[in-house]
Each structure stands twice: as structure tokens, then as C-alpha cells.
Design a protein around this motif. Structure first.
Motif, PDB file in Angstrom:
ATOM      1  N   THR A 149       5.868  74.896 -52.601  1.00 31.65           N
ATOM      2  CA  THR A 149       6.547  76.195 -52.482  1.00 31.65           C
ATOM      3  C   THR A 149       7.139  76.670 -53.805  1.00 31.65           C
ATOM      4  O   THR A 149       7.415  77.852 -53.965  1.00 31.65           O
ATOM      5  CB  THR A 149       7.671  76.140 -51.414  1.00 31.65           C
ATOM      6  N   GLN A 337       9.061  79.879 -50.097  1.00 29.93           N
ATOM      7  CA  GLN A 337       7.693  79.930 -50.598  1.00 29.93           C
ATOM      8  C   GLN A 337       7.616  81.034 -51.654  1.00 29.93           C
ATOM      9  O   GLN A 337       7.937  82.192 -51.380  1.00 29.93           O
ATOM     10  CB  GLN A 337       6.716  80.203 -49.442  1.00 29.93           C
ATOM     11  N   ASP A 348      11.940  77.437 -47.185  1.00 27.23           N
ATOM     12  CA  ASP A 348      11.468  76.050 -47.202  1.00 27.23           C
ATOM     13  C   ASP A 348      12.545  75.165 -46.569  1.00 27.23           C
ATOM     14  O   ASP A 348      13.480  74.719 -47.219  1.00 27.23           O
ATOM     15  CB  ASP A 348      11.187  75.638 -48.653  1.00 27.23           C
ATOM     16  N   LYS A 350      12.373  72.178 -45.419  1.00 30.18           N
ATOM     17  CA  LYS A 350      12.376  70.781 -45.864  1.00 30.18           C
ATOM     18  C   LYS A 350      13.323  70.591 -47.027  1.00 30.18           C
ATOM     19  O   LYS A 350      14.048  69.608 -47.111  1.00 30.18           O
ATOM     20  CB  LYS A 350      10.963  70.385 -46.329  1.00 30.18           C
ATOM     21  N   ARG A 351      13.304  71.559 -47.948  1.00 27.87           N
ATOM     22  CA  ARG A 351      14.198  71.455 -49.112  1.00 27.87           C
ATOM     23  C   ARG A 351      15.596  71.944 -48.771  1.00 27.87           C
ATOM     24  O   ARG A 351      16.579  71.495 -49.337  1.00 27.87           O
ATOM     25  CB  ARG A 351      13.607  72.234 -50.300  1.00 27.87           C
ATOM     26  N   LEU A 400       4.152  71.904 -44.876  1.00 23.62           N
ATOM     27  CA  LEU A 400       5.144  72.970 -45.026  1.00 23.62           C
ATOM     28  C   LEU A 400       5.939  73.122 -43.737  1.00 23.62           C
ATOM     29  O   LEU A 400       5.382  73.157 -42.643  1.00 23.62           O
ATOM     30  CB  LEU A 400       4.445  74.285 -45.359  1.00 23.62           C
ATOM     31  N   PHE A 402       8.603  75.720 -42.399  1.00 27.11           N
ATOM     32  CA  PHE A 402       9.217  77.001 -42.753  1.00 27.11           C
ATOM     33  C   PHE A 402      10.132  77.560 -41.663  1.00 27.11           C
ATOM     34  O   PHE A 402       9.841  77.422 -40.468  1.00 27.11           O
ATOM     35  CB  PHE A 402       8.140  78.069 -42.974  1.00 27.11           C
TER      36      PHE A 402
END
Ligand code: F0G
Length: 457
Positions: A149, A337, A348, A350-351, A400, A402
Motif C-alpha cells: 500500500t 492504499q 490499510d 493491517k498497519r 490486503l 482494508f
């Protein structure tokens, strides 16, 4: 002084939306089993669940609604739409359907057989669903850059030609067609370049394969080609769209996106035999071939929407609003992204929630947090949507994860965008306190995210 950018329309009709307090939202989301699809719309303040069917029609579209020809067969509205489809896409044969997935259902009923392999660029969930429902397989051939991303790439929707050729080499006989989604929703509303479409065509020709475009956001794709790809700066959106479609043998369309209507879809085809075969399924699933699940007034509104949706000024207003929200979030340090996509901002998760285990559904957790914060409804495009592997029945954890904030067309102002951005910033500032995600209580066999019931993990 340089003049600021301003919208290419003004507002003629408004709809009241209701604010709520946190206490109310806590109760509502608990009752909805932490699934945002299960909320009532009146429990939502700003609805970014989807850009599909949620746009505001224009005065011209509403005027055309009154002129709809509701004849069962041969309605003038059908011919009006047929002409618009031919003019904008170049396809001679066309079948109306009630929405995009219905177009997939009809077309795939002809083309997809058990054990088939359908390669493409990050298939949309209903597309994949219609493939897997027929005991066939969707193979993702999107370029690797799309899965990082942080990477700035102008065409993150592109097909990786190496990956595609590998599939064609290995399983040529099993491939009924290649599907290219323009723009690519699953990777973040990311466009596919004209050069890539051309190369996919060349490869398909070498292996004698059909190409189908999943065209829901084709106009936004054309806009990005115009502003990002060398050689297209002076071409009109419609010229670009015509060239894009010249590389496809058929297309499915969800008119709820770039044709700016609340319901509708169609299939475009070049081959009269395919049209004949698809017509049988259209009559069975959708309706007679000159209405296919749509009323005459709907077809009229789509015909106008296809023209309005391919006007540069409209597209610039639309895509720049999405970018406005994205840039605000970027300025707050929120991971998303990059570059910002055509129809929404893809955060994102995950982050954003890096300390939450993926088994607790990070993007869903973030979506619920955002709803609790201010009544903004986004949608999870992550592990819930990815479903279980049809063979092993294990959860699939996509690369990903999201939270998608999809912006309806011509509906919200940038003040709404400011509120969305501030809400996410508040959550970002206290992200380390978000330590509890969700577990699944109940789920459907396929496309579970729509109805899944969750509880706190
Ligand atoms: N293809 C793409 C790329 C889509 O984004 C969608 C729908 C469809 C096909 C199916 O069309 O809804 O008219 O049946 N996307 C919506 C979304 C639902 O929220 O992204 P449909």
C-alpha cells in the motif's frame, strides 16, 4: 490569485440525515451483531458503505424517468439504452440485467464450467462468488505492486502478464476467458492502463481466449488514463473508453456505479452466438431480452447516466473529492492504499491496527470503531469478505486488509469528508487502546460478509 477547484454541479434537492450519540450507536451495533450491513440506514450519519446505487441522479435523468416506455417487449427505452451502450462502449449486442452480478450470472451461465480457471486482476467478490459457485476457480494475476500500500504506482489495477501467461501455459484448456476489472475495486479502486489492456489482448489472442471486462467503474478508469498515461492527455473520456472496450470481447456492467443510477446493469457482447446463448439465461433469470429486470424508466435513466458519467468535468469533481478525503487522511499519518483510488479511500487496517491479530478481523474492528466514533459507515474489504477456501474451508487471510470508505456520486460535500477524516484521526490517535476485535458467531457458506454475525473476541 489562483481559483480553487469547485464542483461542476449545484444541488436541487436535499435529504435529511440524522446524527446520533455514542450510546445509541453502541446499542445499535451490538444489536446488529457488529455487522454494518445489518444496521438500519437511519442509524447511520454518513454512509460510505458503498458507491453502488447510492449516487444522486441528475435533473435530466429524473426527467427521462417520466418518459419510460413500459412495454413488455420492444420498448423505446430499450432502444434508447441500446444506442447509448453502442455509442459509449462500441458493443453491438447487449442484454439489460437488473444489476452487475446478474450480468455475471447470465454470462457465466454460458461461459463457466466446473473445474474451469478464470484468471483476472483481483476479482470482485460477486464475480469470484459466481465463479466458485460453479465449482470453478478464480486466479488472481494482479501486479505485485498492488499489494504494497505504500508504493506509488499509477496503475495498480494492472494485470501481471507473467502471472497470466503462466496460467495460460499450464491450464490453457481450462480457461474460458480472462476477466479484467476496470477500475479494480478489490485493490483499491485502482486503474488499469491502456498499455496493459492492449498487452492482455495480445496475450489472449496468442492463446485464443476471450476477454471480459468487469466495467462497473470504466469511466473512472478512463479518467485516470487521461490524466496519468502518456498519449491520452488530449483524448476525451469517451474516446478513451471506446479504445479500452475495443480490447474486450464482452463486458459486464453494474450501472449502479459509473452510470449513476440506483439500479441496473447489462452485458455487452460482440459475438451474435454468445448473445443468442446468453439470451436464454437472461429470459430465465432476468426477464425478456428487451428489459432484463429493468423498467423502461430505469433504462432511460441509465442511457443518460452513461453520457453524464463520461463527462470530464463530472469525473474530475468526483475523483477529486475522493482524493480530498485521502489527502486529509495522509496528512494525519493514516496508512492507506496509495495512490488514492477512484471511488473510495482504502485505509490499510493491517498497519492501522498492527497490534490486533488478523484472526480478530482488523478491518472490521476499525469499521466498527469508526461507526461508534461518529456514525460513519464504511465497509470491510478483508478477511471476512475473503470467505473460506472452498476446498479446505479454512479462513482466507488476504494480503490486503482494508477499511473502504466508498464515496457516493454527487451526494456528500467536503464538510462531510472533513468529519470522516477527523473521526478516523481520533481513532488513529488512540489506536493502541484498540485491543479487542471480533469472532464469528454465525456465517453463510459463500459471501458471508453480508450476513455474518459477530461478537467481541
Ligand atoms: N463488479 C465490481 C467491480 C463491483 O464493484 C461490483 C459491485 C459488481 C461487479 C457487482 O455489481 O452490485 O450491481 O451486482 N460492487 C459494489 C461495491 C457492491 O460496494 O463495491 P452489482
Amino acid at each position: 490569485m489562483e481559483l480553487p477547484f469547485a464542483e461542476s454541479y449545484k444541488i436541487k434537492m436535499v435529504e435529511t440525515i440524522r446524527k446520533s450519540n455514542r450510546e445509541e450507536r453502541e446499542q445499535w451495533i451490538r444489536e446488529a451483531k457488529y455487522n454494518l450491513f445489518r444496521l438500519k440506514s437511519e442509524q447511520v450519519f454518513i454512509d460510505l458503505l458503498t458507491d453502488s446505487g447510492t449516487g444522486a441522479m441528475s435533473d435530466k435523468q429524473w426527467a427521462e424517468m417520466l418518459l419510460g416506455d413500459e412495454s413488455y417487449a420492444g420498448a423505446s427505452s430499450f432502444y434508447k439504452l441500446k444506442e447509448a451502450v453502442k455509442d459509449i462502449t462500441g458493443f453491438d449486442y447487449f442484454l439489460p440485467t437488473h444489476q452487475g452480478r446478474a450480468a455475471e450470472n447470465v454470462l457465466f451461465s454460458v461461459l463457466v464450467k466446473e473445474e474451469n480457471i478464470v484468471p483476472g486482476n483481483s476479482h470482485f467478490d460477486t464475480t469470484k462468488g459466481h465463479i466458485e459457485f460453479r465449482k470453478a476457480f478464480a486466479v488472481d494475476c494482479t501486479i505485485d505492486e498492488a499489494f504494497d500500500t505504500t508504493l506509488l504506482h499509477p496503475f495498480k489495477g494492472n494485470v501481471d502478464l507473467g502471472k497470466l501467461e503462466e496460467v495460460l501455459n499450464k491450464d490453457c484448456d481450462k480457461v474460458p476467458f480472462i476477466i479484467v476489472t476496470i477500475t479494480c475495486n478489490s485493490s483499491g479502486g485502482q486503474p488499469v492502463s491502456m498499455e496493459n489492456l492492449r498487452s492482455v489482448r495480445k496475450l489472449a489472442d496468442r492463446y485464443h481466449k476471450l476477454i471480459v471486462f468487469d466495467s462497473a467503474r470504466f469511466a473512472e478508469n478512463a479518467y485516470f488514463i487521461k490524466i496519468r498515461e502518456k498519449g491520452y492527455e488530449t483524448k476525451t473520456i469517451r474516446e478513451i473508453a471506446r479504445e479500452m472496450f475495443s480490447y474486450a470481447d464482452a463486458m459486464t456492467m453494474s450501472c449502479k456505479k459509473d452510470a449513476i443510477v440506483n439500479m441496473g446493469g447489462f452485458i455487452g457482447m460482440r459475438d451474435p452466438l454468445l448473445f443468442e446463448q446468453a439470451s436464454v439465461f437472461n429470459i430465465m433469470f432476468e426477464g425478456y431480452i428487451t428489459y432484463g429486470g429493468l423498467s423502461g424508466r430505469d433504462m432511460n435513466a441509465i442511457a443518460i447516466g452513461l453520457y453524464e458519467g463520461t463527462e470530464f468535468d463530472y469525473l474530475e469533481t468526483r475523483v477529486r473529492q475522493v482524493e480530498y478525503l485521502g489527502n486529509k487522511l495522509i496528512s494525519y499519518g493514516i496508512p492507506l492504499q496509495l495512490p488514492v483510488g477512484g471511488h473510495g479511500v482504502f485505509v490499510d487496517a493491517k498497519r492501522f491496527l498492527s497490534n490486533l491479530p488478523k484472526e480478530q478481523f482488523q478491518a472490521q474492528t476499525l469499521a466498527v470503531q469508526l461507526y461508534l466514533e461518529s456514525g460513519v459507515r464504511g465497509v470491510e474489504i478483508g478477511a471476512l469478505l475473503a470467505d473460506r477456501d472452498p476446498v479446505t474451508r479454512e479462513n482466507r487471510y488476504p494480503v490486503l486488509e482494508f477499511l473502504r470508505l466508498a464515496i457516493p456520486r454527487r451526494v456528500y460535500t467536503n464538510n462531510h469528508m472533513d468529519l470522516v477524516a477527523a473521526s478516523l484521526k481520533n481513532i488513529f490517535d488512540r489506536r493502541n487502546d484498540v485491543t479487542q476485535g471480533f469472532k464469528i458467531l454465525k456465517e453463510a457458506n459463500i459471501m458471508r460478509h453480508f450476513t455474518v454475525e459477530l461478537d467481541l473476541a
